[in-house]
Design an enzyme around this catalytic site. Structure first.
Site, mmCIF file in Angstrom:
data_model
loop_
_atom_site.group_PDB
_atom_site.id
_atom_site.type_symbol
_atom_site.label_atom_id
_atom_site.label_comp_id
_atom_site.label_asym_id
_atom_site.label_seq_id
_atom_site.Cartn_x
_atom_site.Cartn_y
_atom_site.Cartn_z
ATOM 1 N N LEU A 164 0.871 -1.169 0.000
ATOM 2 C CA LEU A 164 0.000 0.000 0.000
ATOM 3 C C LEU A 164 0.909 1.220 0.000
ATOM 4 C CD1 LEU A 164 -2.697 -1.012 2.664
ATOM 5 C CD2 LEU A 164 -2.960 -1.004 0.187
ATOM 6 N N ASP A 165 0.563 2.237 -0.787
ATOM 7 C CA ASP A 165 1.439 3.399 -0.844
ATOM 8 C C ASP A 165 1.350 4.220 0.444
ATOM 9 O OD1 ASP A 165 -0.617 5.482 -1.081
ATOM 10 O OD2 ASP A 165 -0.976 4.687 -3.067
ATOM 11 N N LEU A 166 2.167 5.243 0.533
ATOM 12 C CA LEU A 166 2.323 6.004 1.771
ATOM 13 C C LEU A 166 1.000 6.531 2.311
ATOM 14 C CD1 LEU A 166 4.315 7.390 3.802
ATOM 15 C CD2 LEU A 166 4.303 9.356 2.243
#
Length: 409
Positions: A164-166
């Site tokens: 999952l991205d930031l």
């Protein structure tokens, strides 16, 4: 030109692999996200931490015992060979009383020997990732990572099932088994990821159809399997989308391709694994033996087998009652919701997208016959702990009373 996919709306049935969560009050519902109940639950005052109770690790066998069981000689004879320096483990001279683990290379008189050792059973954590954490073991910018909150493994390291991205939050699966992680991410399974997405501005029918048919991104075309309106207030609109890929920032880039910026993105399902209701942001819970058996069976690793006795209580290492602690049978485990019969004219639940066009309904490879996996993990754990008189909470990276067993990674 590929056939156009039907647009899903609140008045039309959703694709079967993206069926609503089981009819269980403990399951997280999409409506909870958009109504604010999800955030209110996250901000509720946590229960006071109680003393942790950690179960012992599975004991690694002693080298001389394993060699004796392999027919190399008696235990005393194996100890004598060790004293004479004729046995090595991973290229280093062995010593008397040394313990070994699965994967070690053992040589006797310079020749490798094969010994029978069972690999450790896989462990799986469901982690509620908050925004602001990266899914990386080593971040050059020294940003907080999800791995710093996890319990320490005796051997190996935790591997994330996808990323999952930031700025994306929600369900992140982590496992000690590289094989299980690879199978869950393999494209041949086509496991659907389900997201709650908040965007600026409502999508027109044409934009929805473009996202269903496919839009061109820098790394190739991408398309949603389904889109549902979720309501919203003012310029903010919620949508429920499913996608069978996990490319970097793919959901965000797809909405940007049709002119809409994503202001919030929450993953609520991966395959058949639901984000457990009640799991706080930054907290994790370890799946019990029964849920792991269903997860590995769905990934094609082992046949599904229900334990004869009650399931191992699914707890985290950061909680007072760890998943491996043997405390008797305990209270009975609630059964996962069974799929409802499909109404006339509809495909049964669990059929894959396009199954009707292919002429035979194919099961969703991550949908078990008993419903979704792990959606009630927190509720089950609390019920089991209440039966034993323990107010356990999901692990929060080692926070809480009692001594810690080493820092989390």
């Amino acid at each position: 030109m590929p056939p156009r996919k039907p647009m899903t709306t609140p008045d039309t049935p959703r694709p079967t692999t993206a069926e609503a969560a089981p009819a269980d009050e403990s399951a997280l519902k999409f409506d909870d996200v958009i109504s604010g109940a999800f955030d209110a639950e996250q901000e509720a005052e946590p229960a006071a931490p109680t003393k942790r109770v950690l179960a012992p690790q599975a004991e690694s066998p002693k080298l001389h015992k394993v060699l004796a069981q392999a027919g190399m000689g008696s235990r005393l004879e194996m100890e004598q060979l060790i004293l004479e320096g004729r046995i090595s483990v991973n290229g280093e001279p062995a010593h008397v009383g040394q313990r070994i683990q699965w994967g070690d290379v053992i040589k006797v008189n310079g020749k490798p020997v094969r010994v029978r050792m069972t690999p450790p059973p896989p462990r799986v954590l469901a982690y509620h990732k908050p925004a602001g954490e990266v899914v990386s073991h080593d971040d050059p910018q020294n940003r907080p990572t999800v791995f710093r909150r996890l319990p320490r493994l005796q051997t190996g390291k935790w591997q994330s099932v996808g990323r999952l991205d930031l700025n994306t939050e929600g369900l992140l699966l982590l496992t000690s088994s590289g094989e299980l992680a690879n199978r869950l991410m393999h494209p041949r399974f086509g496991l659907q990821r389900e997201y709650a997405v908040r965007v600026l501005g409502a999508l027109s029918n044409e934009e929805k159809q473009r996202l269903l048919d496919g839009v061109n991104l820098d790394d190739g075309p991408a398309q949603f399997a389904s889109i549902e309106d979720g309501g919203g207030e003012g310029a903010n609109c919620w949508y429920r989308v499913t996608i069978a890929e996990g490319r970097n920032r793919e959901v965000r880039r797809m909405f940007e391709a049709v002119g809409h910026a994503v202001s919030r993105l929450i993953r609520i399902r991966y395959g058949a694994m639901m984000l457990p209701r009640g799991l706080k942001r930054g907290a994790w819970i370890e799946l019990d033996e029964r849920d792991i058996a269903r997860l590995t069976a769905a990934a094609g690793m082992v046949p599904a087998a229900e334990p004869a006795r009650g399931p191992r209580p699914g707890a985290s290492r950061g909680s007072p009652s760890r998943g491996g602690q043997r405390t008797g049978r305990g209270p009975s485990r609630p059964t996962l919701a069974s799929p409802e019969p499909a109404p006339a004219g509809r495909k049964p639940r669990g059929s894959a997208p396009g199954a009707g066009r292919q002429g035979a309904a194919q099961p969703d490879p991550m949908k078990t016959s008993l419903g979704y996996i792990g959606h009630d993990a927190v509720a089950r754990k609390r019920q089991q702990d209440a039966g034993r008189g323990k107010g356990a909470q999901p692990g929060r990276g080692g926070q809480g009373g009692g001594k810690r067993r080493g820092p989390g990674r």
